[in-house]
Design a protein around this motif. Structure first.
Motif, PDB file in Angstrom:
ATOM      1  N   GLU A 142       1.972   2.040  -8.624  1.00 28.90           N
ATOM      2  CA  GLU A 142       0.539   1.271  -8.158  1.00 28.90           C
ATOM      3  C   GLU A 142      -0.500   2.235  -8.837  1.00 28.90           C
ATOM      4  O   GLU A 142      -0.468   3.594  -8.739  1.00 28.90           O
ATOM      5  N   ARG A 143      -1.390   1.538  -9.485  1.00 30.74           N
ATOM      6  CA  ARG A 143      -2.368   2.187 -10.100  1.00 30.74           C
ATOM      7  C   ARG A 143      -3.892   1.817  -9.713  1.00 30.74           C
ATOM      8  O   ARG A 143      -4.113   0.502  -9.188  1.00 30.74           O
ATOM      9  N   TYR A 144      -4.995   2.788  -9.482  1.00 33.35           N
ATOM     10  CA  TYR A 144      -6.159   2.353  -9.152  1.00 33.35           C
ATOM     11  C   TYR A 144      -6.987   2.918 -10.235  1.00 33.35           C
ATOM     12  O   TYR A 144      -6.638   3.925 -10.955  1.00 33.35           O
ATOM     13  N   ILE A 145      -8.072   1.979 -10.682  1.00 32.83           N
ATOM     14  CA  ILE A 145      -8.901   2.366 -12.029  1.00 32.83           C
ATOM     15  C   ILE A 145     -10.227   2.232 -11.552  1.00 32.83           C
ATOM     16  O   ILE A 145     -10.850   1.725 -10.780  1.00 32.83           O
ATOM     17  N   CYS A 168     -21.028   0.071 -10.636  1.00 38.02           N
ATOM     18  CA  CYS A 168     -19.807  -0.523  -9.712  1.00 38.02           C
ATOM     19  C   CYS A 168     -19.604   0.768  -8.512  1.00 38.02           C
ATOM     20  O   CYS A 168     -19.803   2.143  -8.891  1.00 38.02           O
ATOM     21  N   ARG A 169     -18.873   0.259  -7.683  1.00 37.66           N
ATOM     22  CA  ARG A 169     -18.482   1.167  -6.538  1.00 37.66           C
ATOM     23  C   ARG A 169     -17.429   2.183  -6.861  1.00 37.66           C
ATOM     24  O   ARG A 169     -17.310   3.263  -6.526  1.00 37.66           O
ATOM     25  N   CYS A 170     -16.758   1.888  -8.077  1.00 40.25           N
ATOM     26  CA  CYS A 170     -15.833   2.850  -8.728  1.00 40.25           C
ATOM     27  C   CYS A 170     -16.447   4.112  -9.153  1.00 40.25           C
ATOM     28  O   CYS A 170     -15.564   5.126  -9.674  1.00 40.25           O
ATOM     29  N   HIS A 171     -17.644   3.979  -9.358  1.00 48.34           N
ATOM     30  CA  HIS A 171     -18.319   5.357 -10.127  1.00 48.34           C
ATOM     31  C   HIS A 171     -19.400   5.830  -9.112  1.00 48.34           C
ATOM     32  O   HIS A 171     -19.982   6.916  -9.377  1.00 48.34           O
ATOM     33  N   HIS A 172     -19.288   5.422  -7.984  1.00 48.91           N
ATOM     34  CA  HIS A 172     -20.046   6.273  -6.766  1.00 48.91           C
ATOM     35  C   HIS A 172     -19.034   7.732  -6.308  1.00 48.91           C
ATOM     36  O   HIS A 172     -18.168   7.721  -6.826  1.00 48.91           O
ATOM     37  N   ASP A 173     -19.942   8.330  -5.537  1.00 46.91           N
ATOM     38  CA  ASP A 173     -19.374   9.515  -5.191  1.00 46.91           C
ATOM     39  C   ASP A 173     -19.478   9.300  -3.425  1.00 46.91           C
ATOM     40  O   ASP A 173     -20.359   9.185  -2.946  1.00 46.91           O
ATOM     41  N   PRO A 174     -18.162   9.369  -2.964  1.00 47.59           N
ATOM     42  CA  PRO A 174     -16.792   9.229  -3.485  1.00 47.59           C
ATOM     43  C   PRO A 174     -16.473   7.729  -4.084  1.00 47.59           C
ATOM     44  O   PRO A 174     -17.016   6.717  -3.773  1.00 47.59           O
ATOM     45  N   PRO A 175     -15.782   7.739  -5.216  1.00 46.85           N
ATOM     46  CA  PRO A 175     -15.445   6.551  -5.697  1.00 46.85           C
ATOM     47  C   PRO A 175     -14.570   5.805  -5.011  1.00 46.85           C
ATOM     48  O   PRO A 175     -13.750   6.175  -4.188  1.00 46.85           O
ATOM     49  N   GLN A 176     -14.847   4.389  -5.094  1.00 47.61           N
ATOM     50  CA  GLN A 176     -13.950   3.209  -4.359  1.00 47.61           C
ATOM     51  C   GLN A 176     -13.230   2.721  -5.681  1.00 47.61           C
ATOM     52  O   GLN A 176     -13.786   1.595  -6.107  1.00 47.61           O
ATOM     53  N   HIS A 184     -10.708   0.284  -7.982  1.00 48.75           N
ATOM     54  CA  HIS A 184     -10.278  -0.918  -8.126  1.00 48.75           C
ATOM     55  C   HIS A 184      -8.627  -0.695  -8.140  1.00 48.75           C
ATOM     56  O   HIS A 184      -7.997   0.051  -8.523  1.00 48.75           O
ATOM     57  N   GLY A 185      -8.069  -1.865  -7.392  1.00 48.17           N
ATOM     58  CA  GLY A 185      -6.560  -1.779  -7.132  1.00 48.17           C
ATOM     59  C   GLY A 185      -6.192  -2.065  -5.898  1.00 48.17           C
ATOM     60  O   GLY A 185      -6.922  -2.212  -4.954  1.00 48.17           O
ATOM     61  N   PRO A 186      -4.969  -1.981  -5.482  1.00 44.31           N
ATOM     62  CA  PRO A 186      -4.095  -1.318  -6.412  1.00 44.31           C
ATOM     63  C   PRO A 186      -3.530  -2.282  -7.376  1.00 44.31           C
ATOM     64  O   PRO A 186      -3.322  -3.646  -6.961  1.00 44.31           O
ATOM     65  N   TYR A 187      -3.207  -2.059  -8.482  1.00 46.78           N
ATOM     66  CA  TYR A 187      -2.552  -2.927  -9.416  1.00 46.78           C
ATOM     67  C   TYR A 187      -1.055  -2.328  -9.733  1.00 46.78           C
ATOM     68  O   TYR A 187      -1.017  -1.153  -9.704  1.00 46.78           O
ATOM     69  N   ILE A 188      -0.036  -3.086  -9.948  1.00 42.25           N
ATOM     70  CA  ILE A 188       1.231  -2.669  -9.857  1.00 42.25           C
ATOM     71  C   ILE A 188       1.388  -2.839 -11.437  1.00 42.25           C
ATOM     72  O   ILE A 188       1.468  -3.907 -12.126  1.00 42.25           O
ATOM     73  N   ALA A 189       1.985  -1.830 -12.012  1.00 44.64           N
ATOM     74  CA  ALA A 189       2.012  -1.729 -13.352  1.00 44.64           C
ATOM     75  C   ALA A 189       3.343  -1.167 -13.767  1.00 44.64           C
ATOM     76  O   ALA A 189       3.795  -0.216 -13.212  1.00 44.64           O
ATOM     77  N   THR A 229       2.523  -8.890 -10.336  1.00 45.25           N
ATOM     78  CA  THR A 229       2.195  -9.403  -9.259  1.00 45.25           C
ATOM     79  C   THR A 229       3.156  -8.784  -7.941  1.00 45.25           C
ATOM     80  O   THR A 229       4.145  -8.388  -8.325  1.00 45.25           O
ATOM     81  N   PRO A 230       2.819  -8.605  -6.990  1.00 44.15           N
ATOM     82  CA  PRO A 230       3.515  -8.108  -5.766  1.00 44.15           C
ATOM     83  C   PRO A 230       5.010  -8.934  -5.842  1.00 44.15           C
ATOM     84  O   PRO A 230       6.052  -8.374  -5.544  1.00 44.15           O
ATOM     85  N   GLN A 231       5.097 -10.270  -5.851  1.00 39.29           N
ATOM     86  CA  GLN A 231       6.329 -11.087  -6.002  1.00 39.29           C
ATOM     87  C   GLN A 231       7.168 -10.477  -7.229  1.00 39.29           C
ATOM     88  O   GLN A 231       8.362 -10.324  -6.970  1.00 39.29           O
ATOM     89  N   GLN A 232       6.415 -10.297  -8.462  1.00 40.80           N
ATOM     90  CA  GLN A 232       7.345 -10.023  -9.473  1.00 40.80           C
ATOM     91  C   GLN A 232       7.988  -8.527  -9.248  1.00 40.80           C
ATOM     92  O   GLN A 232       9.107  -8.172  -9.634  1.00 40.80           O
ATOM     93  N   ALA A 233       6.887  -7.586  -8.811  1.00 40.94           N
ATOM     94  CA  ALA A 233       7.285  -6.264  -8.443  1.00 40.94           C
ATOM     95  C   ALA A 233       8.730  -6.025  -7.335  1.00 40.94           C
ATOM     96  O   ALA A 233       9.571  -5.645  -7.759  1.00 40.94           O
ATOM     97  N   GLU A 234       8.698  -7.209  -6.528  1.00 41.10           N
ATOM     98  CA  GLU A 234       9.656  -7.196  -5.497  1.00 41.10           C
ATOM     99  C   GLU A 234      11.148  -7.770  -6.088  1.00 41.10           C
ATOM    100  O   GLU A 234      12.190  -7.436  -5.983  1.00 41.10           O
ATOM    101  N   ARG A 235      10.735  -8.759  -7.042  1.00 45.12           N
ATOM    102  CA  ARG A 235      11.881  -9.647  -7.677  1.00 45.12           C
ATOM    103  C   ARG A 235      12.386  -8.760  -8.664  1.00 45.12           C
ATOM    104  O   ARG A 235      13.719  -8.831  -8.817  1.00 45.12           O
ATOM    105  N   TYR A 236      11.812  -7.800  -9.333  1.00 50.72           N
ATOM    106  CA  TYR A 236      12.464  -7.111 -10.388  1.00 50.72           C
ATOM    107  C   TYR A 236      12.914  -5.477  -9.900  1.00 50.72           C
ATOM    108  O   TYR A 236      13.334  -4.706 -10.535  1.00 50.72           O
TER     109      TYR A 236
END
Length: 119
Positions: A38-41, A48-56, A58-63, A78-85
């Protein structure tokens, strides 16, 4: 003139270990190389909120990441693909463990048969 034996002598414990490894290999299904995490970017928008202090972030992205032709390739799942594979990734990890065990057994057997380890 006698022909050399194409198969070195193996002791019963070595033969049993080989048969166990081969039996486990036979249980494997599809083997998908790489890893999933899982990645957060942060995005490119400086407000954007991801550049605030503290950052929030984006994600989680399953990579899913793997090597192809010497380069790192990443696909978002997708979560379904991650589960499937997930079983395919687990089988690939098990395949690597079993091939490492088979190589170690082969080295020990060759060393024993040829006396290479006695030097």
């Amino acid at each position: 003139m006698t022909q050399p034996d194409p198969q070195p002598h193996t002791d019963p414990p070595q033969q049993r270990e080989l048969e166990e490894i081969l039996a486990q290999l036979a249980t494997l299904g599809f083997c998908l190389p790489g890893s999933v995490q899982e990645r957060y970017i942060r995005c490119q928008n400086p407000r954007c909120r991801c550049h605030h202090d503290p950052p929030q972030l984006h994600g989680p992205y399953i990579a899913w990441t793997r090597k192809a032709a010497g380069k790192t390739v990443t696909h978002n799942l997708t979560p379904q693909q991650a589960e499937r594979y997930s079983p395919w990734l687990a089988d690939n990890r098990r395949l690597r463990q079993l091939t490492t065990a088979l190589q170690a057994l082969s080295l020990r057997t060759a060393d024993q048969a040829e006396g290479w380890g006695e030097k």
